[in-house]
Design a protein around this motif. Structure first.
Motif, PDB file in Angstrom:
ATOM      1  N   VAL B 122       0.613  -1.228  -0.108  1.00  0.00           N
ATOM      2  CA  VAL B 122       0.084   0.124   0.027  1.00  0.00           C
ATOM      3  C   VAL B 122       0.815   1.219   0.136  1.00  0.00           C
ATOM      4  O   VAL B 122       0.650   2.178  -0.600  1.00  0.00           O
ATOM      5  N   GLU B 125       2.112   2.384  -3.193  1.00  0.00           N
ATOM      6  CA  GLU B 125       1.330   2.786  -4.093  1.00  0.00           C
ATOM      7  C   GLU B 125       1.096   4.334  -3.904  1.00  0.00           C
ATOM      8  O   GLU B 125       0.951   5.242  -4.475  1.00  0.00           O
ATOM      9  N   LEU B 126       0.903   4.654  -2.212  1.00  0.00           N
ATOM     10  CA  LEU B 126       0.726   5.663  -1.810  1.00  0.00           C
ATOM     11  C   LEU B 126       1.495   6.892  -2.057  1.00  0.00           C
ATOM     12  O   LEU B 126       1.580   8.067  -2.228  1.00  0.00           O
ATOM     13  N   LEU B 137      -5.310  11.623   2.477  1.00  0.00           N
ATOM     14  CA  LEU B 137      -5.691  10.177   2.394  1.00  0.00           C
ATOM     15  C   LEU B 137      -5.590   9.083   3.228  1.00  0.00           C
ATOM     16  O   LEU B 137      -6.710   8.290   3.884  1.00  0.00           O
ATOM     17  N   ALA B 141      -8.410   7.198   5.777  1.00  0.00           N
ATOM     18  CA  ALA B 141      -8.846   5.864   5.692  1.00  0.00           C
ATOM     19  C   ALA B 141      -8.303   5.147   7.004  1.00  0.00           C
ATOM     20  O   ALA B 141      -9.006   4.131   7.433  1.00  0.00           O
ATOM     21  N   TRP B 142      -7.213   5.794   7.773  1.00  0.00           N
ATOM     22  CA  TRP B 142      -6.701   4.913   8.727  1.00  0.00           C
ATOM     23  C   TRP B 142      -7.140   5.400  10.191  1.00  0.00           C
ATOM     24  O   TRP B 142      -6.699   4.767  11.165  1.00  0.00           O
ATOM     25  N   ALA B 175      -5.849   1.347  -8.450  1.00  0.00           N
ATOM     26  CA  ALA B 175      -4.839   0.574  -7.890  1.00  0.00           C
ATOM     27  C   ALA B 175      -5.346   0.298  -6.503  1.00  0.00           C
ATOM     28  O   ALA B 175      -4.885  -0.880  -6.112  1.00  0.00           O
ATOM     29  N   LEU B 176      -5.911   1.114  -5.810  1.00  0.00           N
ATOM     30  CA  LEU B 176      -6.346   0.846  -4.370  1.00  0.00           C
ATOM     31  C   LEU B 176      -8.051   0.633  -4.337  1.00  0.00           C
ATOM     32  O   LEU B 176      -8.538   1.827  -4.944  1.00  0.00           O
ATOM     33  N   VAL B 177      -8.344  -0.015  -3.612  1.00  0.00           N
ATOM     34  CA  VAL B 177      -9.981   0.125  -3.437  1.00  0.00           C
ATOM     35  C   VAL B 177     -10.200   0.127  -1.896  1.00  0.00           C
ATOM     36  O   VAL B 177      -9.662  -0.797  -1.114  1.00  0.00           O
ATOM     37  N   GLU B 178     -10.861   0.962  -1.392  1.00  0.00           N
ATOM     38  CA  GLU B 178     -11.286   1.220  -0.056  1.00  0.00           C
ATOM     39  C   GLU B 178     -12.671   1.562   0.308  1.00  0.00           C
ATOM     40  O   GLU B 178     -12.936   2.550  -0.262  1.00  0.00           O
ATOM     41  N   GLU B 179     -13.271   0.565   1.192  1.00  0.00           N
ATOM     42  CA  GLU B 179     -14.629   1.064   1.368  1.00  0.00           C
ATOM     43  C   GLU B 179     -14.834   2.111   2.044  1.00  0.00           C
ATOM     44  O   GLU B 179     -15.939   2.819   1.877  1.00  0.00           O
ATOM     45  N   LEU B 181     -13.466   5.047   1.684  1.00  0.00           N
ATOM     46  CA  LEU B 181     -13.239   6.271   0.745  1.00  0.00           C
ATOM     47  C   LEU B 181     -14.526   6.863   0.445  1.00  0.00           C
ATOM     48  O   LEU B 181     -15.501   6.392   0.250  1.00  0.00           O
TER      49      LEU B 181
END
Lengths: 238, 181
Positions: B122, B125-126, B137, B141-142, B175-179, B181
């Motif tokens: 991750v 990518e970030l 971001l 997310a975190w 590239a990234l999937v995050e519920e 977001l």
């Protein structure tokens, strides 16, 4: 790919170990901080003290220009007395206890030897002796009494004794002698314990004299205005 | 007891209350640090750093509701420092083999390696994002922080949080999937 990757739970035991280490560190901090502050602070204070001793402004050495005979008033006399008067006025503005003698305002006698001027201010209840050094600073010494001074009467002389003065670092020690004299007295010579003969300055019923060193005055020889010795008096306070 | 109540005791010198706050938030801080650094051991150390710094500044820190915004603020700074240092020594570190096999417990080691592998992917990518966008971001997310809280932690206006978040989402989408977001 998930932007929030799963992060396993920290082992509870490890959390407790970390917590214990953290709290131990916290408990130790004050003493460490104490040393961190105290040691530099002590060093700083010591350095400041050394700087104070070395750099405290001191008067030029008045004793180096001393003479057994007072010199005639010069161009500097008026300015020196004015400085002294200002200092007395500033002093008088400070808060004082009840029945504190009023500050004197009259200049009775001015003694000048070399670069030092002594100006004795007198009043009904008190006297202030101002010591003024050219290129230096002024200082005051005083005495007083609410009931006023007892008249001198038939006596030729009344000693107020000699006091020791020096710079803050103890250098340039000197004795300053003062007393009351009768109107018959035109001249006075102070004999000191180390054999000096110092001609005092007389004015308005007062005399003052000073000499280098810490030796005390022994006696005072008194002369009339014609220069005839009319008596001697012990220098000590009776 | 709420964070605010415990913090009142901490400000008065109560280390027991501070211990409770540590137990309460160590995991959240650890997760954030691990996701930012990708290294378990570093993240664990940073938890201690974050709480030490929090204790050191206890007289000046004001807590309203939760202590977490403040903890994330410190954690962000600590991980930024770590990243700067890591970049500085990246070339040298690249020549050093990764050390994962430093624990006797195979399951635990596997768990750590998995977590590190996931987070590093991750992070890779970030890292393509501008630093400002990335931090917004990540924080979004975190952490459970609201956008105004994120703005406070990062020291930027809420509007900037929104715009950076939108831009970051557009960049990493695919590239990234995050519920969340």
């Amino acid at each position: 790919m998930n932007i929030t990757p799963d992060v396993p739970q920290l082992d509870p035991l490890r959390v407790q170990v970390r917590k214990h280490a953290l709290l131990t560190e916290i408990d130790e901090k004050p003493s460490r901080r104490w040393w961190r502050i105290a040691v530099p602070a002590t060093t700083l204070v010591a350095a400041a003290a050394a700087v104070m001793v070395l750099w405290t402004p001191t008067n030029p050495n008045a004793s180096a220009s001393w003479s057994a005979e007072p010199r005639a008033p010069g161009a500097d006399t008026e300015a020196a007395v004015a400085d002294c008067r200002t200092m007395i006025e500033e002093h008088d503005r400070r808060e004082k206890p009840a029945n504190f003698p009023a500050a004197p305002t009259e200049v009775s006698v001015v003694d000048q030897r070399g670069i030092m001027t002594l100006a004795l201010f007198t009043g009904p209840q008190s006297e202030l002796l101002c010591r003024h050094v050219q290129g230096g600073r002024a200082s005051l010494t005083g005495s007083g009494r609410a009931e006023g001074l007892e008249p001198l009467g038939d006596e030729l002389f009344r000693s107020f004794g000699a006091s020791t003065h020096s710079e803050r670092d103890g250098s340039d020690a000197m004795r300053i002698f003062r007393g009351e004299v009768s109107g018959q007295v035109g001249k006075a010579v102070v004999e000191t314990e180390n054999g000096l003969e110092v001609t005092a300055t007389i004015g308005d019923g007062w005399l003052i004299a000073w000499w280098p060193g810490k030796e005390d005055a022994k006696l005072v020889r008194l002369y009339d205005r014609q220069g005839t010795e009319i008596g001697t008096a012990p220098a000590g306070i009776r | 007891m709420t964070d605010e109540e415990l913090w009142g005791e901490v400000r008065a010198g109560g280390d027991e209350a501070f211990g409770l706050l540590f137990e309460r938030h160590a995991q959240a801080v650890f997760a954030y640090c691990l996701r930012r650094t990708g290294t378990w051991a570093v993240a664990e150390d940073m938890v201690s750093v974050v709480f030490m710094e929090t204790w050191r500044k206890r007289t000046s820190v004001r807590v309203e509701g939760s202590l977490l915004p403040w903890l994330y603020t410190v954690a962000l700074g600590a991980t930024r420092n770590h990243q700067r240092a890591r970049k500085r020594y990246r070339a040298a570190l690249g020549r050093v083999p990764a050390q994962h096999a430093d624990d006797d417990h195979a399951d635990d080691v596997a768990r750590r390696v998995d977590a590190e592998t996931r987070t590093r992917a991750v992070i890779a990518e970030l890292e393509k994002l501008p630093a400002g966008d990335r931090e917004v971001l990540e924080m979004s997310a975190w952490s459970d922080l609201t956008q105004p809280q994120i703005a406070e932690v990062l020291g930027i206006p809420v509007g900037t949080v929104k715009s950076r978040l939108a831009r970051a989402q557009r960049t990493v989408r695919g590239a990234l999937v995050e519920e969340v977001l």
